[in-house]
Design a protein around this motif. Structure first.
Motif, PDB file in Angstrom:
ATOM      1  N   ALA A  53       0.839  -1.201   0.000  1.00 20.37           N
ATOM      2  CA  ALA A  53       0.000   0.000   0.000  1.00 20.37           C
ATOM      3  C   ALA A  53       0.877   1.257   0.000  1.00 20.37           C
ATOM      4  O   ALA A  53       0.551   2.247  -0.661  1.00 20.37           O
ATOM      5  N   ASP A  54       2.003   1.209   0.727  1.00 20.90           N
ATOM      6  CA  ASP A  54       2.903   2.365   0.761  1.00 20.90           C
ATOM      7  C   ASP A  54       3.527   2.632  -0.609  1.00 20.90           C
ATOM      8  O   ASP A  54       3.657   3.789  -1.023  1.00 20.90           O
ATOM      9  N   GLU A  55       3.920   1.569  -1.312  1.00 20.39           N
ATOM     10  CA  GLU A  55       4.479   1.740  -2.659  1.00 20.39           C
ATOM     11  C   GLU A  55       3.421   2.320  -3.600  1.00 20.39           C
ATOM     12  O   GLU A  55       3.715   3.195  -4.420  1.00 20.39           O
ATOM     13  N   LYS A  56       2.199   1.847  -3.465  1.00 23.60           N
ATOM     14  CA  LYS A  56       1.113   2.346  -4.313  1.00 23.60           C
ATOM     15  C   LYS A  56       0.798   3.807  -3.987  1.00 23.60           C
ATOM     16  O   LYS A  56       0.530   4.600  -4.886  1.00 23.60           O
ATOM     17  N   LYS A  57       0.842   4.170  -2.701  1.00 28.31           N
ATOM     18  CA  LYS A  57       0.592   5.571  -2.326  1.00 28.31           C
ATOM     19  C   LYS A  57       1.670   6.482  -2.914  1.00 28.31           C
ATOM     20  O   LYS A  57       1.377   7.585  -3.372  1.00 28.31           O
ATOM     21  N   GLU A  58       2.903   6.024  -2.872  1.00 30.52           N
ATOM     22  CA  GLU A  58       3.995   6.800  -3.457  1.00 30.52           C
ATOM     23  C   GLU A  58       3.782   6.945  -4.964  1.00 30.52           C
ATOM     24  O   GLU A  58       3.961   8.028  -5.528  1.00 30.52           O
ATOM     25  N   GLY A  59       3.388   5.860  -5.609  1.00 30.24           N
ATOM     26  CA  GLY A  59       3.089   5.918  -7.044  1.00 30.24           C
ATOM     27  C   GLY A  59       1.921   6.843  -7.337  1.00 30.24           C
ATOM     28  O   GLY A  59       1.920   7.565  -8.342  1.00 30.24           O
ATOM     29  N   LEU A  60       0.944   6.848  -6.450  1.00 31.34           N
ATOM     30  CA  LEU A  60      -0.212   7.732  -6.598  1.00 31.34           C
ATOM     31  C   LEU A  60       0.214   9.192  -6.532  1.00 31.34           C
ATOM     32  O   LEU A  60      -0.189  10.009  -7.365  1.00 31.34           O
ATOM     33  N   LYS A  61       1.049   9.516  -5.551  1.00 34.61           N
ATOM     34  CA  LYS A  61       1.529  10.901  -5.399  1.00 34.61           C
ATOM     35  C   LYS A  61       2.346  11.347  -6.616  1.00 34.61           C
ATOM     36  O   LYS A  61       2.305  12.509  -6.998  1.00 34.61           O
ATOM     37  N   ASN A  62       3.076  10.409  -7.222  1.00 33.71           N
ATOM     38  CA  ASN A  62       3.890  10.734  -8.388  1.00 33.71           C
ATOM     39  C   ASN A  62       3.056  10.853  -9.663  1.00 33.71           C
ATOM     40  O   ASN A  62       3.429  11.569 -10.582  1.00 33.71           O
ATOM     41  N   SER A  63       1.944  10.134  -9.723  1.00 33.75           N
ATOM     42  CA  SER A  63       1.166  10.122 -10.961  1.00 33.75           C
ATOM     43  C   SER A  63      -0.027  11.078 -10.955  1.00 33.75           C
ATOM     44  O   SER A  63      -0.506  11.466 -12.008  1.00 33.75           O
ATOM     45  N   VAL A  64      -0.518  11.472  -9.774  1.00 33.71           N
ATOM     46  CA  VAL A  64      -1.663  12.374  -9.693  1.00 33.71           C
ATOM     47  C   VAL A  64      -1.221  13.662  -9.007  1.00 33.71           C
ATOM     48  O   VAL A  64      -0.815  13.636  -7.854  1.00 33.71           O
ATOM     49  N   THR A  65      -1.307  14.759  -9.746  1.00 33.30           N
ATOM     50  CA  THR A  65      -0.908  16.044  -9.174  1.00 33.30           C
ATOM     51  C   THR A  65      -2.058  17.041  -9.314  1.00 33.30           C
ATOM     52  O   THR A  65      -2.829  16.982 -10.273  1.00 33.30           O
ATOM     53  N   GLY A  66      -2.169  17.922  -8.345  1.00 33.45           N
ATOM     54  CA  GLY A  66      -3.163  18.978  -8.411  1.00 33.45           C
ATOM     55  C   GLY A  66      -4.581  18.557  -8.075  1.00 33.45           C
ATOM     56  O   GLY A  66      -5.511  19.327  -8.276  1.00 33.45           O
ATOM     57  N   ALA A  67      -4.766  17.358  -7.573  1.00 29.52           N
ATOM     58  CA  ALA A  67      -6.108  16.876  -7.246  1.00 29.52           C
ATOM     59  C   ALA A  67      -6.561  17.435  -5.898  1.00 29.52           C
ATOM     60  O   ALA A  67      -5.746  17.814  -5.058  1.00 29.52           O
ATOM     61  N   GLU A  68      -7.864  17.478  -5.713  1.00 28.21           N
ATOM     62  CA  GLU A  68      -8.441  17.942  -4.453  1.00 28.21           C
ATOM     63  C   GLU A  68      -7.994  17.010  -3.319  1.00 28.21           C
ATOM     64  O   GLU A  68      -7.898  15.794  -3.513  1.00 28.21           O
ATOM     65  N   VAL A  69      -7.750  17.562  -2.148  1.00 26.03           N
ATOM     66  CA  VAL A  69      -7.289  16.785  -0.994  1.00 26.03           C
ATOM     67  C   VAL A  69      -8.276  15.667  -0.636  1.00 26.03           C
ATOM     68  O   VAL A  69      -7.847  14.526  -0.411  1.00 26.03           O
ATOM     69  N   PRO A  70      -9.587  15.922  -0.592  1.00 28.00           N
ATOM     70  CA  PRO A  70     -10.498  14.824  -0.257  1.00 28.00           C
ATOM     71  C   PRO A  70     -10.431  13.673  -1.266  1.00 28.00           C
ATOM     72  O   PRO A  70     -10.551  12.505  -0.888  1.00 28.00           O
ATOM     73  N   PHE A  71     -10.203  14.000  -2.537  1.00 30.53           N
ATOM     74  CA  PHE A  71     -10.103  12.957  -3.546  1.00 30.53           C
ATOM     75  C   PHE A  71      -8.839  12.124  -3.350  1.00 30.53           C
ATOM     76  O   PHE A  71      -8.874  10.894  -3.446  1.00 30.53           O
ATOM     77  N   MET A  72      -7.736  12.781  -3.056  1.00 28.30           N
ATOM     78  CA  MET A  72      -6.494  12.045  -2.802  1.00 28.30           C
ATOM     79  C   MET A  72      -6.631  11.168  -1.559  1.00 28.30           C
ATOM     80  O   MET A  72      -6.175  10.025  -1.552  1.00 28.30           O
ATOM     81  N   ASN A  73      -7.266  11.696  -0.510  1.00 32.76           N
ATOM     82  CA  ASN A  73      -7.505  10.894   0.697  1.00 32.76           C
ATOM     83  C   ASN A  73      -8.358   9.676   0.365  1.00 32.76           C
ATOM     84  O   ASN A  73      -8.132   8.583   0.888  1.00 32.76           O
ATOM     85  N   PHE A  74      -9.335   9.869  -0.489  1.00 28.12           N
ATOM     86  CA  PHE A  74     -10.206   8.773  -0.911  1.00 28.12           C
ATOM     87  C   PHE A  74      -9.402   7.695  -1.641  1.00 28.12           C
ATOM     88  O   PHE A  74      -9.541   6.501  -1.341  1.00 28.12           O
ATOM     89  N   LEU A  75      -8.559   8.112  -2.577  1.00 27.56           N
ATOM     90  CA  LEU A  75      -7.748   7.135  -3.316  1.00 27.56           C
ATOM     91  C   LEU A  75      -6.794   6.393  -2.384  1.00 27.56           C
ATOM     92  O   LEU A  75      -6.606   5.173  -2.523  1.00 27.56           O
ATOM     93  N   GLU A  76      -6.216   7.109  -1.432  1.00 28.84           N
ATOM     94  CA  GLU A  76      -5.326   6.455  -0.473  1.00 28.84           C
ATOM     95  C   GLU A  76      -6.091   5.447   0.386  1.00 28.84           C
ATOM     96  O   GLU A  76      -5.568   4.373   0.697  1.00 28.84           O
ATOM     97  N   ALA A  77      -7.317   5.780   0.757  1.00 25.81           N
ATOM     98  CA  ALA A  77      -8.136   4.848   1.534  1.00 25.81           C
ATOM     99  C   ALA A  77      -8.429   3.592   0.716  1.00 25.81           C
ATOM    100  O   ALA A  77      -8.397   2.473   1.249  1.00 25.81           O
ATOM    101  N   LEU A  78      -8.692   3.756  -0.581  1.00 27.97           N
ATOM    102  CA  LEU A  78      -8.907   2.590  -1.447  1.00 27.97           C
ATOM    103  C   LEU A  78      -7.659   1.715  -1.492  1.00 27.97           C
ATOM    104  O   LEU A  78      -7.750   0.481  -1.428  1.00 27.97           O
ATOM    105  N   LEU A  79      -6.495   2.356  -1.593  1.00 27.60           N
ATOM    106  CA  LEU A  79      -5.242   1.605  -1.652  1.00 27.60           C
ATOM    107  C   LEU A  79      -4.979   0.863  -0.342  1.00 27.60           C
ATOM    108  O   LEU A  79      -4.579  -0.304  -0.363  1.00 27.60           O
TER     109      LEU A  79
END
Length: 176
Positions: A53-79
């Motif tokens: 999950a940590d590797e995926k979160k790092e990949g998420l931060k590298n691939s998604v930029t400028g997104a709303e904070v609640p949306f990023m929190n949501f994606l991290e929760a899914l991961l």
């Protein structure tokens, strides 16, 4: 028991409404789901059990930029909960909730020949007035219906095509 996608979609929807970011999060969810759908390697990375999950979160931060904070929190929760493969069903349900919030009614008009934009708009306006909702209109051409129209309003289908009339006539002749 509610389906997992329903629970996550409703949770994201409620947060988006509470923070007055519904349209932004709707767009971001659509863009993210489209990107996953189009890029097999990205989908494989986020769906794979071989990455933490940590590797995926790092990949998420590298691939998604400028997104709303609640949306990023949501994606991290899914991961974290290994629920990312459900993202496409979450998007579908979120889209339904968004349509209901905006009172949009999907209407598809199918004809045997290409109809001009004014005719299609008149059909959409007429349906919108009858149901008291804004219509999200699309049109399609299908020569197989021979003539007439097939109008799909939400889950309701009005088939006024010649093909349908011929089929009904064929059934009557076969029975009689």
């Amino acid at each position: 028991m509610e389906e997992v996608a329903e629970v996550y979609a409703r949770a994201l929807f409620e947060v988006a409404v509470d923070q007055d970011k519904l349209d932004e999060i709707h767009d971001e969810l659509g863009q993210f789901a489209d990107a996953l759908n189009e890029a097999a390697d990205l989908r494989q990375f986020f769906f794979s059990p071989y990455f933490s999950a940590d590797e995926k979160k790092e990949g998420l931060k590298n691939s998604v930029t400028g997104a709303e904070v609640p949306f990023m929190n949501f994606l991290e929760a899914l991961l974290e909960r290994h629920r990312m493969p459900v993202i496409f069903r979450i998007r579908a349900r979120f889209d339904q909730l968004w349509d209901e919030e905006h009172r949009l009614l999907p209407v598809q008009v199918t004809s045997a020949i290409e109809l001009d934009d004014d005719t299609i708009k008149q059909i959409g306006d007429s349906i919108g007035k009858q149901v008291g909702r804004e219509v999200e209109l699309s049109s399609d051409v299908d020569p197989a219906i021979i003539g007439g129209l097939v109008v799909r309003v939400g889950n309701f289908v009005l088939d006024a095509s010649i093909r349908n009339r011929l089929e009904q006539l064929r059934k009557q002749v076969a029975q009689g």
